[in-house]
Design an enzyme around this catalytic site. Structure first.
Site, PDB file in Angstrom:
ATOM      1  N   CYS A  12       0.819  -1.224   0.000  1.00 20.87           N
ATOM      2  CA  CYS A  12       0.000   0.000   0.000  1.00 20.87           C
ATOM      3  C   CYS A  12       0.853   1.274   0.000  1.00 20.87           C
ATOM      4  O   CYS A  12       2.021   1.252   0.367  1.00 20.87           O
ATOM      5  CB  CYS A  12      -0.951   0.130   1.176  1.00 20.87           C
ATOM      6  N   GLY A  38       0.303  -0.512  -5.012  1.00 21.67           N
ATOM      7  CA  GLY A  38      -0.976  -1.184  -4.841  1.00 21.67           C
ATOM      8  C   GLY A  38      -1.897  -0.927  -6.008  1.00 21.67           C
ATOM      9  O   GLY A  38      -2.100   0.220  -6.387  1.00 21.67           O
ATOM     10  N   GLY A 113       1.065  -0.713   6.234  1.00 24.07           N
ATOM     11  CA  GLY A 113       1.788  -1.484   7.238  1.00 24.07           C
ATOM     12  C   GLY A 113       0.997  -2.666   7.726  1.00 24.07           C
ATOM     13  O   GLY A 113       0.129  -3.175   7.020  1.00 24.07           O
ATOM     14  N   TYR A 252      13.243  -3.760  -3.761  1.00 26.25           N
ATOM     15  CA  TYR A 252      12.230  -4.074  -4.753  1.00 26.25           C
ATOM     16  C   TYR A 252      11.043  -3.130  -4.850  1.00 26.25           C
ATOM     17  O   TYR A 252      10.657  -2.724  -5.943  1.00 26.25           O
ATOM     18  CB  TYR A 252      11.722  -5.511  -4.500  1.00 26.25           C
ATOM     19  N   CYS A 449      13.482 -10.510   7.193  1.00 26.50           N
ATOM     20  CA  CYS A 449      13.115 -11.640   6.331  1.00 26.50           C
ATOM     21  C   CYS A 449      14.371 -12.353   5.817  1.00 26.50           C
ATOM     22  O   CYS A 449      14.300 -13.496   5.366  1.00 26.50           O
ATOM     23  CB  CYS A 449      12.223 -11.176   5.184  1.00 26.50           C
TER      24      CYS A 449
HETATM   25  P1  AMP Z   1       9.418 -15.298  -7.142  1.00 30.20           P
HETATM   26  O1  AMP Z   1      10.758 -15.686  -6.683  1.00 30.20           O
HETATM   27  O2  AMP Z   1       8.993 -15.855  -8.432  1.00 30.20           O
HETATM   28  O3  AMP Z   1       8.382 -15.569  -6.079  1.00 30.20           O
HETATM   29  O4  AMP Z   1       9.395 -13.718  -7.390  1.00 30.20           O
HETATM   30  C1  AMP Z   1      10.467 -12.925  -7.092  1.00 30.20           C
HETATM   31  C2  AMP Z   1      10.312 -11.615  -7.782  1.00 30.20           C
HETATM   32  O5  AMP Z   1       9.113 -10.946  -7.342  1.00 30.20           O
HETATM   33  C3  AMP Z   1      11.473 -10.711  -7.422  1.00 30.20           C
HETATM   34  O6  AMP Z   1      12.378 -10.689  -8.472  1.00 30.20           O
HETATM   35  C4  AMP Z   1      10.849  -9.353  -7.224  1.00 30.20           C
HETATM   36  O7  AMP Z   1      10.952  -8.613  -8.411  1.00 30.20           O
HETATM   37  C5  AMP Z   1       9.416  -9.631  -6.911  1.00 30.20           C
HETATM   38  N1  AMP Z   1       9.124  -9.576  -5.480  1.00 30.20           N
HETATM   39  C6  AMP Z   1       9.953  -9.699  -4.443  1.00 30.20           C
HETATM   40  N2  AMP Z   1       9.279  -9.622  -3.280  1.00 30.20           N
HETATM   41  C7  AMP Z   1       8.000  -9.445  -3.576  1.00 30.20           C
HETATM   42  C8  AMP Z   1       6.804  -9.293  -2.795  1.00 30.20           C
HETATM   43  N3  AMP Z   1       6.828  -9.366  -1.493  1.00 30.20           N
HETATM   44  N4  AMP Z   1       5.646  -9.060  -3.467  1.00 30.20           N
HETATM   45  C9  AMP Z   1       5.620  -9.024  -4.796  1.00 30.20           C
HETATM   46  N5  AMP Z   1       6.700  -9.196  -5.582  1.00 30.20           N
HETATM   47  C10 AMP Z   1       7.881  -9.402  -4.976  1.00 30.20           C
HETATM   48 FE1  SF4 Z   2      10.895  -5.419   4.949  1.00 31.38          FE
HETATM   49 FE2  SF4 Z   2      11.741  -7.933   5.245  1.00 31.38          FE
HETATM   50 FE3  SF4 Z   2      11.650  -6.258   7.335  1.00 31.38          FE
HETATM   51 FE4  SF4 Z   2       9.385  -7.169   6.202  1.00 31.38          FE
HETATM   52  S1  SF4 Z   2      10.925  -8.388   7.298  1.00 31.38           S
HETATM   53  S2  SF4 Z   2       9.819  -5.060   6.865  1.00 31.38           S
HETATM   54  S3  SF4 Z   2       9.998  -7.234   4.032  1.00 31.38           S
HETATM   55  S4  SF4 Z   2      12.941  -6.081   5.493  1.00 31.38           S
END
Ligand code: AMP
Ligand code: SF4
Length: 469
Positions: A12, A38, A113, A252, A449
Site C-alpha cells: 500500500c 498497490g 503497514g 524491490y 526476512c
Molecule cells: P518469485 O521468486 O517468483 O516468487 O518472485 C520474485 C520476484 O518478485 C522478485 O524478483 C521481485 O521482483 C518480486 N518480489 C519480491 N518480493 C515481492 C513481494 N513481497 N511481493 C511481490 N513481488 C515481490
Molecule cells: Fe521489509 Fe523484510 Fe523487514 Fe518485512 S521483514 S519489513 S519485508 S525487510
C-alpha cells in the site's frame, strides 16, 4: 517462537496534502506516482473544513477516477491511498481511506503497514461494545481513538497509537486537521514535503516530484505530526529508537526515483549490484537485469565488473505484477506473458542475470529457461539481496516460510531447480553497506526476512493473527 499463520499481507501507499485548493486533484496525481505500491483499490477523502467527502473504488487509480469530477470532492485538504492485497478479501469495504462519522466529527484513515496485535485489539473492542465494519486492522485505530475520548484529542490519539504493535504509516484526516504518525521503529517509509504553503506527505518522494513539491524531511519513528490551518505541531508517542526501515523497499518495492530516508533507491540498488560483484564475480560476456526493479543493480554489477550491460529481457508493460495472480499456476503463466528475451543479445553468450530477490523462485526459473531457450550459453544468476528465509510480519507480502524457496532448499538445490549455471546472493552486510552510510539512529534498516532478526515482536513472539494495509 515463530508462529506460522498465513496472513492477509499488503503493501500500500499513502498520500496527503493540507492547504491547497486543488487538494483532491493533487492527491490523484500523487496516487499515480504510488500506483506500483498497490493496484487493487484506490480512494481519496477531502475536507473542506466542515465535512469530509470520500470517493473510492476497486482497481487502478485511473479506473477509480475515470471521468471523475473532482469538484465533487472539493476542499483544501485530502488524504489518499492505493491498496495492494494478494490474499484475502478484496471487497470495496476494505479499500481505503476508511471514513467514520460521529456526533463529534468525522475521521478518515489511510494506512500502510501491519498491526500485529490487531486481532487482540479487535476482540477487546468488540467486548467493549464496538462493531467493526471491515476486516481491515486500520479500523482498529479509529475505534481506539474514539474510545479514548473526543476524536480531536491529541493525547487520546497518542494513547491509541501506543496500543498498536507493528509497522504503520498512518494519515488521519479530520475536518480541521491532518495527523501523520509513523511506528516507533519507522519500518515503513513516510516523508514530508511542501508545495508553496501547502504541506504534503507521502510513502515515497516520487509522489512529491509528480506535483512539483519539494522534500522537507522524514517523519520520525514514533512521531505524531498534526497540521492545522495555522501550522504544524509535532509530538512523540514513543521514545527515540534506532530506525528499522524495510530493506525490501530499497531492494524491490519503491520506485527508483524515490528517496527513502534521504537515500535514493536507484543509487542504493546500483550499490547493491556493485557489492554483489565484489562478493560473487564471474567470467561472462554480458550483464542483464530483470526489468524494472533489477535494472539498477544490473547496471551496478556491470559497472563494477567492466562486463557490458545489455538489455537481455524486455517487459510487456501492460501485464500487472506477477504476484497479483493468486495461484502458482497463474503466476507462472504471468511471468511468461510479462517478459521476453532479446535473442540477438543473449545467443551464444555467457550471461550474468541480475535479479533483485528470489521469493518463491518462479520468476528466476522462468527467466533462466527463457534465456537458455534464446541461446544463452551460460546463465549466472546474481541476486541483489540476501536469501529470503523468513516471513515478513510488517506488511510486506512474503507469505509463509513454506513458500519461501530459500527457507526450504540449499543454494545448490535452488541452483539446480532454477536451471542456472551458478547462483549467488548478496550478503546482509553487503546490502547494509549499499543502503546505510553511517551508524546514526536514523539510518537503521530492517532485514528480518533475510536475517531472522526481527525489530518488533508481539509479547516477545512473532505471530500474525490479522493483517491489513
Ligand atoms: P518469485 O521468486 O517468483 O516468487 O518472485 C520474485 C520476484 O518478485 C522478485 O524478483 C521481485 O521482483 C518480486 N518480489 C519480491 N518480493 C515481492 C513481494 N513481497 N511481493 C511481490 N513481488 C515481490
Ligand atoms: Fe521489509 Fe523484510 Fe523487514 Fe518485512 S521483514 S519489513 S519485508 S525487510
Amino acid at each position: 517462537m515463530l508462529a506460522e499463520v498465513r496472513g492477509l499481507q499488503e503493501e500500500c501507499g499513502v498520500f496527503g496534502i493540507w492547504g491547497h485548493e486543488k487538494a483532491a486533484e493533487l492527491t490523484y496525481y500523487g496516487l499515480h506516482a504510488l500506483q506500483h505500491r498497490g493496484q487493487e483499490g484506490a480512494g481519496i477523502v477531502t475536507s473542506n473544513g466542515q465535512e469530509l467527502k470520500l470517493h473510492k473504488g476497486q482497481g487502478l487509480v485511473n479506473d477509480v477516477f475515470k471521468r471523475f469530477d473532482f469538484s465533487k470532492l472539493g476542499g483544501c485538504a485530502a488524504i489518499g491511498h492505493v491498496r495492494y492485497a494478494t490474499q484475502g478479501e478484496s471487497t470495496i469495504d476494505n479499500v481505503q481511506p476508511l471514513l467514520f462519522r460521529s456526533q463529534t466529527g468525522s475521521m478518515a484513515l489511510a494506512h500502510n503497514g501491519n498491526i500485529m496485535n490487531a486481532y487482540e485489539l479487535r476482540g477487546e473492542l468488540e467486548e467493549a461494545g464496538s462493531i467493526l465494519q471491515t476486516s481491515s486492522d486500520t479500523e482498529v485505530l479509529a475505534h481506539l481513538i474514539k474510545r479514548n475520548g473526543r476524536m480531536d484529542s491529541i493525547s487520546g490519539l497518542k494513547d491509541a497509537l501506543r496500543q498498536l504493535i507493528g509497522a504503520y504509516a498512518f494519515l488521519i484526516l479530520q475536518e480541521d486537521r491532518m495527523h501523520i504518525a509513523l511506528d516507533p521503529k519507522g519500518l515503513r517509509p513516510l516523508s514530508i514535503g511542501k508545495l508553496g504553503d501547502a504541506y504534503v506527505v507521502a510513502s515515497e518522494t516520487s509522489a512529491f516530484d509528480i506535483i512539483g513539491a519539494h522534500y522537507e524531511r522524514e517523519v520520525l519513528p514514533g512521531e505524531l505530526i498534526t497540521i492545522f490551518n495555522d501550522g504544524m505541531e509535532t509530538t512523540r508517542f514513543a521514545s527515540e529508537e534506532k530506525r528499522a526501515l524495510c530493506a525490501m523497499e530499497y531492494v524491490y518495492f519503491s520506485r527508483p526515483d524515490s528517496d527513502l530516508n534521504k537515500v535514493n533507491v536507484h543509487a542504493s540498488r546500483k550499490r547493491m549490484g556493485m557489492e554483489l560483484f565484489k562478493e560473487a564475480s564471474v567470467d561472462a560476456d554480458v550483464v542483464t537485469g530483470v526489468p524494472d526493479s533489477s535494472i539498477s543493480a544490473a547496471i551496478g554489477y556491470a559497472e563494477a565488473s567492466g562486463i557490458p550491460y545489455e538489455i537481455g529481457l524486455i517487459k510487456n508493460r501492460y501485464i500487472g505484477r506477477t504476484f497479483i495472480q493468486p495461484s502458482q499456476e497463474l503466476r507462472e503463466q504471468g511471468v511468461k506473458m510479462k517478459l521476453s528475451p532479446v535473442r540477438r543479445i543473449v545467443e551464444g553468450k555467457r550471461v550474468v542475470m541480475v535479479d533483485d530477490s528470489i521469493v518463491r523462485g518462479t520468476t528466476c526459473k522462468r527467466i533462466v529457461h527463457m534465456l537458455k531457450s534464446a541461446g544463452a550459453k551460460e546463465v549466472h544468476v546474481r541476486i541483489a539481496s540476501p536469501a529470503i528465509m523468513n516471513p515478513c510480519y510488517y506488511g510486506i507480502d512474503m507469505s509463509t516460510k513454506k513458500e519461501l524457496i530459500a527457507a526450504n532448499y540449499s543454494l545448490e538445490e535452488i541452483t539446480e531447480m532454477i536451471g542456472a549455471d551458478s547462483l549467488a546472493y548478496l550478503s546482509s552486510t553487503g546490502l547494509e553497506r549499499a543502503i546505510v552510510s553511517d551508524d546514526s539512529l536514523e539510518q537503521g534498516i530492517c532485514m528480518a526476512c533475510m536475517t531472522g532478526k526481527y525489530p518488533v515482536l508481539k509479547n516477545g513472539q512473532l505471530e500474525i493473527a490479522y493483517t491489513k494495509c
